[in-house]
Scaffold this active site. Structure first.
Site, PDB file in Angstrom:
ATOM      1  N   CYS A 165       2.966  -3.441   3.972  1.00 55.99           N
ATOM      2  CA  CYS A 165       2.145  -2.268   4.273  1.00 55.99           C
ATOM      3  C   CYS A 165       2.819  -1.574   5.447  1.00 55.99           C
ATOM      4  CB  CYS A 165       0.679  -2.630   4.524  1.00 55.99           C
ATOM      5  SG  CYS A 165       0.345  -3.621   5.991  1.00 55.99           S
ATOM      6  N   HIS A 172       8.661 -24.469   8.521  1.00 54.26           N
ATOM      7  CA  HIS A 172       7.633 -25.147   9.317  1.00 54.26           C
ATOM      8  C   HIS A 172       6.210 -24.918   8.818  1.00 54.26           C
ATOM      9  CE1 HIS A 172      10.291 -25.636  13.176  1.00 54.26           C
ATOM     10  NE2 HIS A 172      10.861 -26.094  12.083  1.00 54.26           N
ATOM     11  N   ASP A 228       0.850  -1.192   0.000  1.00 57.46           N
ATOM     12  CA  ASP A 228       0.000   0.000   0.000  1.00 57.46           C
ATOM     13  C   ASP A 228       0.889   1.247   0.000  1.00 57.46           C
ATOM     14  OD1 ASP A 228       0.843   0.377   2.616  1.00 57.46           O
ATOM     15  OD2 ASP A 228      -1.154   0.310   3.502  1.00 57.46           O
ATOM     16  N   THR A 288       2.452  -1.945   8.794  1.00 53.25           N
ATOM     17  CA  THR A 288       2.860  -2.936   9.796  1.00 53.25           C
ATOM     18  C   THR A 288       3.085  -4.323   9.204  1.00 53.25           C
ATOM     19  OG1 THR A 288       0.569  -3.535  10.193  1.00 53.25           O
ATOM     20  CG2 THR A 288       1.506  -1.801  11.613  1.00 53.25           C
ATOM     21  N   HIS A 300       5.316 -31.389   9.855  1.00 51.74           N
ATOM     22  CA  HIS A 300       4.782 -30.055   9.530  1.00 51.74           C
ATOM     23  C   HIS A 300       3.689 -30.144   8.471  1.00 51.74           C
ATOM     24  CE1 HIS A 300       7.857 -28.385  12.042  1.00 51.74           C
ATOM     25  NE2 HIS A 300       8.816 -28.940  11.317  1.00 51.74           N
TER      26      HIS A 300
HETATM   27  C1  RB5 Z   1      -2.056   2.606   6.340  1.00 49.42           C
HETATM   28  O1  RB5 Z   1      -2.072   3.839   6.989  1.00 49.42           O
HETATM   29  C2  RB5 Z   1      -1.836   1.506   7.361  1.00 49.42           C
HETATM   30  O2  RB5 Z   1      -2.957   1.333   8.130  1.00 49.42           O
HETATM   31  C3  RB5 Z   1      -1.455   0.212   6.665  1.00 49.42           C
HETATM   32  O3  RB5 Z   1      -0.301   0.419   5.908  1.00 49.42           O
HETATM   33  C4  RB5 Z   1      -1.136  -0.988   7.532  1.00 49.42           C
HETATM   34  O4  RB5 Z   1      -0.249  -0.664   8.544  1.00 49.42           O
HETATM   35  C5  RB5 Z   1      -2.297  -1.755   8.013  1.00 49.42           C
HETATM   36  O5  RB5 Z   1      -2.165  -2.843   8.602  1.00 49.42           O
END
Ligand code: RB5
Length: 149
Positions: A65, A98, A8, A67, A133
């Site tokens: 993204c 695994h 993203d 996180t 596994h």
């Molecule tokens: C975008 O602002 C953010 O929410 C996205 O990149 C991500 O971290 C969501 O899990």
């Protein structure tokens, strides 16, 4: 290998870097975007990469993204996808050995470019160990069936 990549707006810069890194390792990249920093919705890209991997159009996927979590949740909604979020190379190796993860995810707001490269390399170089596994991987498929996925 043929590797599907998606991200993203929070991860466009890191995706571009990792895409070049992966090509430099000798792999082919199929880029599902986004390629701009315009705000977008990560589930769209998680689904696109997940579908490409599940359909056998790519050997595996890499998703980024902010996180790594949101985009991994989206990918994991596609039947046959096993996507794990990693912030270290050990986890990246183990999700292949695994869990036979066919998609790797990480967060551009969590890991820097050096660590991201280490994570990607550890994941790509590892091999699924099978054996006990595989029984657990089969249980994922059973859960998908019970969930109507
Ligand atoms: C975008 O602002 C953010 O929410 C996205 O990149 C991500 O971290 C969501 O899990």
């Amino acid at each position: 290998m043929r590797i599907a990549m998606g991200n993203d707006h929070a991860a466009t810069g890191l995706k571009m870097e990792i895409m070049e890194y992966v090509k430099g390792l000798g792999h082919e990249v199929v880029n599902f975007g986004t390629d701009t920093s315009d705000r977008c919705n990560y589930p769209e890209f998680g689904e696109k990469v997940g579908r490409a991997v599940a359909a056998g159009e790519a050997d595996c996927g890499i998703l980024i993204c902010g996180t790594g979590v949101g985009i991994s949740i989206a990918a994991n909604k596609v039947r046959g996808v096993r996507c794990g979020v990693c912030s270290d190379a050990t986890t990246a190796r183990l999700i292949k050995q695994h869990n036979n993860a066919n998609v790797l995810a990480f967060g551009a707001r969590i890991v820097g470019p050096e660590l991201a490269r280490d994570i990607v390399r550890a994941y790509l170089e590892a091999e699924f160990e099978g054996g006990r596994h595989q029984d657990r991987i089969n249980m994922f498929t059973e859960i998908e069936g019970r969930s109507g996925l």
